[in-house]
Structure formats: C-alpha cells, structure tokens
Motif scaffolding. Structure first.
Motif, PDB file in Angstrom:
ATOM      1  N   PHE A  15       0.844  -1.190   0.000  1.00  0.00           N
ATOM      2  CA  PHE A  15       0.000   0.000   0.000  1.00  0.00           C
ATOM      3  C   PHE A  15       0.880   1.241   0.000  1.00  0.00           C
ATOM      4  O   PHE A  15       1.722   1.413   0.886  1.00  0.00           O
ATOM      5  CB  PHE A  15      -0.916   0.023   1.224  1.00  0.00           C
TER       6      PHE A  15
ATOM      7  N   ASP B  54      -5.071   2.894  -1.288  1.00  0.00           N
ATOM      8  CA  ASP B  54      -4.782   1.506  -1.660  1.00  0.00           C
ATOM      9  C   ASP B  54      -5.338   0.543  -0.621  1.00  0.00           C
ATOM     10  O   ASP B  54      -5.873  -0.519  -0.954  1.00  0.00           O
ATOM     11  CB  ASP B  54      -3.269   1.298  -1.797  1.00  0.00           C
TER      12      ASP B  54
ATOM     13  N   GLU C  29      -9.058   0.314  -0.922  1.00  0.00           N
ATOM     14  CA  GLU C  29      -9.385  -0.459  -2.126  1.00  0.00           C
ATOM     15  C   GLU C  29      -9.273  -1.954  -1.860  1.00  0.00           C
ATOM     16  O   GLU C  29     -10.020  -2.767  -2.410  1.00  0.00           O
ATOM     17  CB  GLU C  29      -8.449  -0.052  -3.270  1.00  0.00           C
TER      18      GLU C  29
END
Length: 523
Positions: free
Chosen positions: A68, A73, A76
C-alpha cells in the motif's frame, strides 16, 4: 478476508517502533491488540493502512502479498480505519463526510441524495440513528465515531481497525460501540481493536495479541484475569488497586459557594454548586459526562465567561480572575481534553513541559526563556514520568495519546501547588502508567495539597477519593465518603439522592456502569 502481517518492522531514525511483528487476523473475529501507550500498536496499524511504509516485512491478504502506498490503496483492498482522533470535517454534514474523497456524482455533479441514502441504509442496518444532514460539529463524540465507522463500511471494509476507540466515550457509548463490534463480527467483518483497557478487551475479544516496546510478547485468552494481562503488557507485576494511607485532612483550602454558569443560549449548566476541599484530601467529582463537570473546572480556572458565586482558595477569590492569575496562584490543572486545551501540538516535548511556567524562573522571564533550564527540566521529567519519545525536541504531536497525557500530568505536578485540579487525569493512559499517576496524585495529597479530581471512571474515583461529590444535571446531589458502595454511587449518578440511593440498594437494587449511564441520560 484473512489478514497477515509478517515480520513488520518500522523505524524512525534510531527508534524501532515495530520490531519484526507477526499478526494474523482471521475472517469474522475481533482481534485485540493490547499494549501500553507507545508500545507500537498504532504505528503497526498505520503501516497496514498505508500511512507509513514498512522498513521490513510484508502484508498478506488471503495468501497474496500486497503493498500500500497510501490509505486509498488500503481502502481499495478492503481495509478501513477509525483513528483515535477523528478524521472528520466539523462543518460538513454526516453525508458529506461519509463520501469525502469518494464522492458519488450524477451528470458531473455531486449526488448528495445518493450519499444521504447510503447513510440511512447503513444507519438502519446497525441502529446508528444518524441524520445524514446533521453537521458533525453538532454531534456528540459517540455519534462522530459512528460517522467514522459508516465511512469505512460505505467503502466495503472487510477489516476494520479501531484505534483506541473508547478513549473519549462515556460508559454508555462504550457499550453501544461493543454491541456494534459484535454485530459487525457476526456479519463477517474482521475487527482489529487497539486498546489498553483490560475490561474492554476481556468483554469483546475473540483473541488477544500483546505488544510491548515494539515487539509481540505473547497471545492471551479473553478469559485471562486482568492482573495477568497487565503484567504481560508492562513486563512486571502491576497493582490494579492502589493502596493508600488514611487521609489526615487539615484546614479548608478551597471553598466553593453557589457557583453558577450560564451558557450562550441562556441555559444554566452549573446550578448552585457548593463544596469545600481540605488540605491533605482528595475530593472526587463523579458523574456521567455532560452533567456540569466541564463547566465546573472551567469556572474555577477562569475559562467561563458568565460565572456567579464564589470560589476562594486560601481566602483568595478565584472567580473573576484570569486563567493565568489562577495558575499563578498555585493551581496545577489537568484539562479533560489534552489535544485542545493542554498541549501545543507543534511545540516540542520540552516546551510543553513548561507551558504554564515559561515566563518564570528558572525557565524564563518577561523578556527571554532559558533554553538550558527548559532542556534540563525535560531531561529530568521524561524518565521520571516514563514519557516515550525519541527526543525532548520531538513535537508533542508525534507522541501517542497516553504519552501526551503524561506530559500534561508531569507539568501540573512539577511545582509547589496550592491546589491540584485534574479532570480525567488518566484518560487514554495504559494500566502501568495509571498505577504510577495515581501514586503521584496520592503522594501530592499526602504532602498536604488539596486535590480535586473529576472522573467518569468509577474505578478511579473509588481508588483515589477520600470524599466523593456526585454531579447530576449541573448540581451536586450529595457528598459521600470515599468508600461508598459502588451501587449507591451508580444510582446517584442516575439522579438519586444519597439517602434514596442507599435505601434502594438496601432493598436490593443494583446498577452497572452502563446502566447508570443510560439512566443518567434519560432522567
């Protein structure tokens, strides 16, 4: 989703915050990360959430290593985080905060109707009772926390990290949060619960991992007793019940008579409060938060504008004086909100340790400060209060909440006092530090200093108090001995007089911390 952290290492200069930490979070479990303040719990979760890049190790989701670069991120990938200090925009509504950074659009314009619908759907599912159009700044702390949780759930978080989520909650709000956590777990969401509160860990955890000074030192079962968990956290035996000598009160030092405070809306928030405190005793102000305790301490410190009545310290009137004049009169003050009222986040640890004395010898004068004296003061206090920081020159904002609280307590106790006034003195502090700070408060009492503590924690009240004043709706319902029955105190906090509470308990009535909070809010 199964989450694994393998050998995570994170350093800041020469300071190793996380040292090859391994952690496995199974799908649909509440996994508590238990440790002292500064142990590395929040740092580890900030690595997981993409706020920090690890210096070693890897994050593995369902058997696949991931990396990440930022929180986007992590979100997600199905990881959400509710920080100890909420990441909300106060002037935005609940719906606006929920979609911030992930705004739904229609025809290129913000679709706020879709955001409102999503808030209602998630609120109904979990019983959050949130108005999508309410401004966040108008919501109580517990409701703001639910907004943070909704934000994470709206982005399909499968692992939810809660970082010290109960640090600023009332007992009632804590119980509500735990019910939400169990419901999320039962629906398949994994929860990483970062805390240092032993009762809460035992009440809600499926598994417990203990971190000490950046390393995993063991796992524990929720059935383990509190003393066992405490010793695992701090690496030594900890006394959870403070022993104290019998108080020998002297003459009256502080006399408060008919103190009244009216807010900007004309509401009487403090209504005729009277009490006295003697040299060499601890008077604890107990009550469910929001019943006038904040206004009382602010009135004594000169922080409230409209104050009537009298508060005399050693015969000198405090009402009408400025805050600086009150502090200069020898009052050591610990505010209930260290972030807003006790620290300057960008100032160094050393500077924060002398905030209320920077213009007095040996630290300075009206013209200049003595950097050498300030540095020497920090060199002495940092180890004495076990303030976990890489350097005395580090900004206070870089420290954990508990270590920030130690700065505030160290500053308040670092001079000869006419009165110690401490509001929520150990809020957000781990069990080992609570033991130390409670001892320092009692030592101050034993020196002959009058002490007033304000606390919503009944354990703290009963351990420290020689007398207890119970507040309810801006008034003191009664002042009782420090060894008063907890159930009597609970009923008083719910609005009973001392006599009525004793009669009810004698007749078999009982109350828990959470029940008394409910009753106190309703009564």
């Amino acid at each position: 989703m199964k989450l694994e952290l393998r050998g995570i290492t994170k350093t800041f200069g020469t300071f190793v915050a996380n040292d090859a930490i391994d952690l496995v979070v199974e799908p649909g479990e509440i996994h508590s990360l238990l440790g002292e303040n500064g142990a590395g719990k929040s740092t580890l979760m900030n690595v997981l959430y993409g706020l920090y890049r690890p210096d070693g190790g890897e994050i593995v989701i369902d058997g696949t290593p991931v990396s990440f670069s930022d929180p986007g991120d992590a979100m997600e990938a199905g990881i959400g985080m509710v920080h100890q200090h909420f990441m909300l925009v106060p002037v935005f509504t609940v719906a606006e905060n929920m979609v911030l950074g992930n705004e739904p659009t229609r025809g290129g314009l913000l679709d706020i109707a879709a955001a409102r619908t999503l808030v209602r759907e998630i609120s109904a599912r979990f019983g959050f009772d949130l108005d999508p159009d309410a401004r966040v700044e108008d919501l109580p702390v517990g409701a703001q926390q639910r907004v943070e949780i909704i934000k994470a759930l709206s982005r399909s978080a499968e692992v939810l990290v809660l970082d010290e989520p109960t640090a600023v909650l009332t007992p009632q709000e804590t119980d509500e949060l735990m019910a939400i956590m169990r419901q999320l777990r039962d629906e398949g969401t994994s929860i990483v619960f970062i805390t240092h509160k032993l009762r809460e860990v035992k009440a809600v955890s499926d598994r417990i991992t203990v971190i000490r000074r950046g390393r995993v030192v063991g796992e524990a079962d929720p059935s383990a007793d509190q003393a066992e968990l405490a010793s695992l956290m701090v690496g030594r035996q900890v006394s959870l019940a403070q022993e104290k000598a019998e108080a020998t009160p002297g003459e009256v030092a502080l006399e408060v008579e008919d103190l009244r405070v009216t807010d900007a809306a004309g509401t009487r928030t403090l209504d005729g409060v009277s009490f006295d405190v003697r040299h060499g005793e601890v008077l604890a102000i107990a009550g469910v938060q929001g019943n006038g305790q904040t206004e009382l301490t602010e009135a004594l410190l000169g922080l409230q504008e409209t104050v009537h009545g009298s508060a005399r310290l050693e015969g000198r009137e405090l009402v009408g004086r400025s805050t600086k004049q009150v502090l200069d009169a020898g009052v050591g003050f610990v505010p209930e909100d260290r972030t807003h009222d006790a620290l300057v986040a960008d100032f160094s640890v050393a500077e924060n340790l002398v905030l209320d004395q920077h213009d007095r010898p040996p630290f300075g004068s009206a013209v200049a400060m003595s950097l050498r004296a300030i540095a020497e003061n920090a060199k002495r206090l940092i180890p004495e209060f076990d303030i976990r920081t890489g350097s005395a020159s580090a900004a206070a904002s870089t420290l954990s909440g508990g270590n920030q609280q130690k700065i505030v307590m160290a500053r308040a106790l670092n001079r000869e006092l006419s009165l110690l006034l401490a509001s929520q003195p150990t809020r957000g502090v781990d069990v080992g530090s609570i033991e130390f700070l409670h001892r320092r408060i009692l030592d101050e009492r034993d020196k002959g200093t009058p002490v007033v503590i304000v606390s919503t924690e009944l354990d703290e009240v009963t351990q420290l108090a020689d007398r207890i004043a119970v507040m309810y709706r801006g008034r003191i319902l009664g002042i009782v001995p420090g060894d008063e029955d907890r159930d009597v105190l609970g009923l008083m906090m719910a609005g009973y007089s001392a006599e009525a509470a004793r009669e009810a308990v004698a007749a078999g009535a009982r109350t828990t911390d959470s029940q008394l909070a409910d009753e106190g809010d309703i009564a």
